[in-house]
Design a protein around this motif. Structure first.
Motif: not given
Length: 216
Positions: A20-25, A67-68, A176-180
């Motif tokens: 989710p964006p709020e977590l990626a930030r 993240l996990a 985060c890169k892999a998730a993106e």
């Protein structure tokens, strides 16, 4: 959230779901740290760097746990102050770090053991830590890079701690890169890690490293 699959050549691989964006930030913010920009008297500089490594490792592990898939507290203001990690704040940070699942913590340990075993470790860890801590200030980042490289070269006791801070930060960013990539292309991508190497001797590690990386 994530899945784990065994690769016949590389062993277990972790594939994160889109974040989710709020977590990626949180990922770029967790890299921000007041790394020293000059090499002061040896004991003081080494002590300050070690304390900041502990903070950065615990902070990164907390975010990695979220993240996990671990539950995120409603208030995470305690995550950001750069002051020494003590008291209730330390308990919150260590508790969040303890929620990191074993396969995910294994990513951190792979990066950590690899960097401790490479002869170019100072040149790997210092530019990354400094550059991501001061992304908008190249002059300060360059000064911090030189300082951290000198700490690595001159203070062997600081190397496992610097390696832990680097490994945790790298794992958060690579997660985060892999998730993106998964979100962008619809195909799962594994979290990149360097090859795992042997663990360093327990006698070379500070107690907080043993505790946060669950080595005992």
């Amino acid at each position: 959230m994530y899945t784990v699959r065994d690769d016949p050549l590389l062993g277990p691989r972790v594939y994160p779901q889109p974040v989710p964006p709020e977590l990626a930030r949180l990922a770029p913010r967790v890299h921000r740290a007041d790394w020293p920009v000059w090499l002061g008297p040896a004991p003081r500089t080494s002590r300050d760097v070690l304390e900041l490594c502990r903070l950065q490792t615990a902070r990164g592990l907390a975010v990695l746990g979220w993240l996990a898939g671990a539950d995120i507290p409603g208030d995470i203001g305690w995550l950001w102050p750069g002051c020494r990690l003590t008291g209730p704040r330390q308990q919150l940070m260590y508790g969040a770090a303890a929620a990191v699942p074993g396969p995910v913590l294994g990513l951190v340990i792979s990066n950590w053991t690899w960097v401790l075993g490479t002869r170019l470790a100072g040149q790997v860890t210092a530019p990354y830590l400094a550059g991501t801590a001061y992304p908008d200030d190249g002059f300060t980042a360059a000064q911090a890079t030189v300082t951290l490289m000198r700490v690595w070269e001159r203070h062997r006791v600081a190397r496992p701690a610097l390696g832990a801070a680097w490994a945790t930060a790298r794992t958060v960013a690579d997660w985060c890169k892999a998730a993106e990539l998964h979100a962008a292309y619809g195909h799962e991508a594994p979290v990149f890690t360097y090859p795992r190497a042997a663990l360093p001797p327990q006698g070379d590690l500070r107690p907080w490293i043993t505790r946060l990386l669950r080595l005992s």
